[in-house]
Design a protein around this motif. Structure first.
Motif, short mmCIF file in Angstrom:
data_model
loop_
_atom_site.label_atom_id
_atom_site.label_comp_id
_atom_site.label_asym_id
_atom_site.label_seq_id
_atom_site.Cartn_x
_atom_site.Cartn_y
_atom_site.Cartn_z
N VAL A 13 -3.51 5.07 2.46
CA VAL A 13 -2.25 5.55 1.92
C VAL A 13 -2.43 5.98 0.47
O VAL A 13 -1.95 7.04 0.05
CB VAL A 13 -1.15 4.48 2.03
N ASP A 28 10.75 3.32 -2.55
CA ASP A 28 11.41 2.64 -1.44
C ASP A 28 11.71 3.68 -0.37
O ASP A 28 12.80 4.24 -0.32
CB ASP A 28 12.69 1.96 -1.91
N SER A 60 -0.51 3.73 8.01
CA SER A 60 -0.86 2.44 7.42
C SER A 60 -1.74 1.58 8.33
O SER A 60 -2.54 0.80 7.84
CB SER A 60 0.41 1.65 7.05
N ASP A 61 -1.57 1.68 9.65
CA ASP A 61 -2.34 0.79 10.53
C ASP A 61 -2.90 1.47 11.77
O ASP A 61 -3.49 0.80 12.62
CB ASP A 61 -1.50 -0.42 10.94
N GLY A 119 9.66 0.73 12.56
CA GLY A 119 8.65 -0.20 12.07
C GLY A 119 7.43 0.44 11.46
O GLY A 119 6.50 -0.27 11.03
N ALA A 120 7.37 1.77 11.37
CA ALA A 120 6.19 2.44 10.81
C ALA A 120 6.04 2.13 9.33
O ALA A 120 7.02 2.11 8.59
CB ALA A 120 6.27 3.95 11.03
N GLY A 121 4.79 1.93 8.90
CA GLY A 121 4.50 1.70 7.50
C GLY A 121 4.05 2.96 6.78
O GLY A 121 3.74 2.92 5.59
N GLY A 122 4.02 4.07 7.48
CA GLY A 122 3.61 5.35 6.91
C GLY A 122 3.65 6.39 8.00
O GLY A 122 3.73 6.06 9.19
N GLY A 128 11.78 3.55 5.49
CA GLY A 128 11.32 3.90 6.82
C GLY A 128 10.72 5.29 6.87
O GLY A 128 10.78 6.05 5.89
N ARG A 141 -4.10 0.20 3.05
CA ARG A 141 -3.63 0.46 1.68
C ARG A 141 -4.46 1.56 1.03
O ARG A 141 -3.95 2.43 0.33
CB ARG A 141 -3.69 -0.83 0.86
N ASP A 193 0.96 6.25 12.64
CA ASP A 193 1.30 5.38 11.51
C ASP A 193 0.09 5.36 10.59
O ASP A 193 -0.96 4.80 10.93
CB ASP A 193 1.64 3.97 12.00
N ARG A 226 -5.73 -4.38 6.63
CA ARG A 226 -4.71 -4.13 5.62
C ARG A 226 -5.30 -3.42 4.41
O ARG A 226 -4.67 -2.54 3.82
CB ARG A 226 -4.06 -5.45 5.21
#
Length: 322
Positions: A15, A310, A77-78, A56-59, A313, A12, A75, A8
């Motif tokens: 990103v 925000d 983020s991960d 569900g992608a974080g980036g 997605g 972070r 993705d 994580r």
């Protein structure tokens, strides 16, 4: 630190690093708002293009064309990898990346069923089997202050950029996809400039892989690079603010300009010393696109949405290549 916590933290940091690099680049225009009333349709296709969510992608940052109408998106983020279909307008998680990985730029080797992924702040690159999704290799390209940003493929192998160093990294690919040892290519000439912001970013090749082209975000410019010597030279064009991912088809280069939500179509001179911006491609679906893949006459781009409070997605969008 547990592996989950480390993953994580790296995500972070990746990103933040990409977003900071983008924000440091000169902003020649405002970020376009999404189309009025748009609610992230599953595959809103039309004259302006299509909108393909990454569930569900974080980036989002990298995209690559696979076989036929297949695309891969990372993705940020991960490190997870999505596999989708441009024609159907669908995408789902294909690879659940091991802890500690992130996914920045990526390219698919369709001859050998391999996917090459840039690992950002980790200094690494990852190779996956596109038939099974299994991890093939974890390669340490650089140590210390590094950001492995993008990758391109030639008949000889994969070349990666480092946004914090005047180096490229070459991974030979032999018969049946056998990977060779990592080679570091020190750059000289104008592409070797290193500033506090993002430097080398996108990368592509022309002339059958004999010439590489790199985008330099801080310089708002494109350069040729001799892959044998690392010698670089200017491609004389108008300034390209926020230049990010690039893709060549013949003597044409598509240059994504992230924060100003556009793609410049550049026609190169025969000797690759200059280029004319023949068209600027925009779309109301663009929300800080970063990298681009090409399917016939259709561009597919990853919407990174850097700086969005925000983002609602992440997705891949398409636009006519023109």
């Amino acid at each position: 630190m547990s592996s989950t916590t480390r993953r994580r933290a790296l995500a972070r940091a990746a990103v933040a690093a990409v977003a900071t690099g983008v924000l440091l680049a000169p902003a020649a225009g405002a970020v376009a708002a999404p189309p009025a009333g748009s609610q992230a349709p599953t595959a809103a296709a039309g004259r302006q293009g299509a909108f393909i969510p990454l569930p569900g992608a974080g980036g989002a940052e990298g995209i690559a064309a696979g076989k036929g109408s297949t695309f891969y998106a990372g993705d940020l983020s991960d490190g997870d990898i999505y596999r989708g279909d441009i024609r159907r307008g669908t995408a789902d998680v294909f690879i659940d990346a091991p802890d500690g990985r992130v996914a920045v730029g990526l390219k698919a080797d369709v001859r050998n069923d391999l996917l090459f992924v840039s690992g950002g702040l980790t200094g690494q690159a990852y190779v996956y089997d596109t038939r099974t999704g299994e991890s093939v290799a974890e390669l340490q390209l650089a140590t210390g202050d590094a950001f492995i940003n993008d990758v391109t493929l030639t008949k000889d192998g994969a070349y990666f950029t480092n946004s914090r160093s005047a180096e490229l990294y070459f991974v030979p690919v032999g018969p049946r996809g056998a990977l060779g040892d990592v080679e570091t290519i020190a750059l000289s000439g104008p592409a070797a400039l290193v500033t506090a912001g993002f430097n080398l970013n996108g990368i592509t090749s022309v002339d059958g892989g004999r010439t590489l082209i790199v985008a330099h975000s801080a310089n708002q410019a494109l350069y040729t690079v001799d892959p044998e010597t690392g010698v670089s030279a200017v491609i004389a064009t108008e300034a390209l603010p926020n230049v990010d991912g690039i893709l060549a088809r013949g003597g044409t280069v598509y240059a994504v300009q992230n924060r100003i939500n556009q793609v410049s179509r550049i026609d190169l001179s025969a000797d690759r010393t200059s280029g004319d911006v023949e068209d600027v491609i925009t779309s109301p679906l663009f929300e800080v696109p970063t990298t681009v893949a090409l399917f016939g006459n259709t561009l597919a781009l990853a919407n990174a949405k850097f700086g969005a409070v925000d983002p609602g997605g992440f997705e891949v969008v398409t636009a006519p290549a023109r």
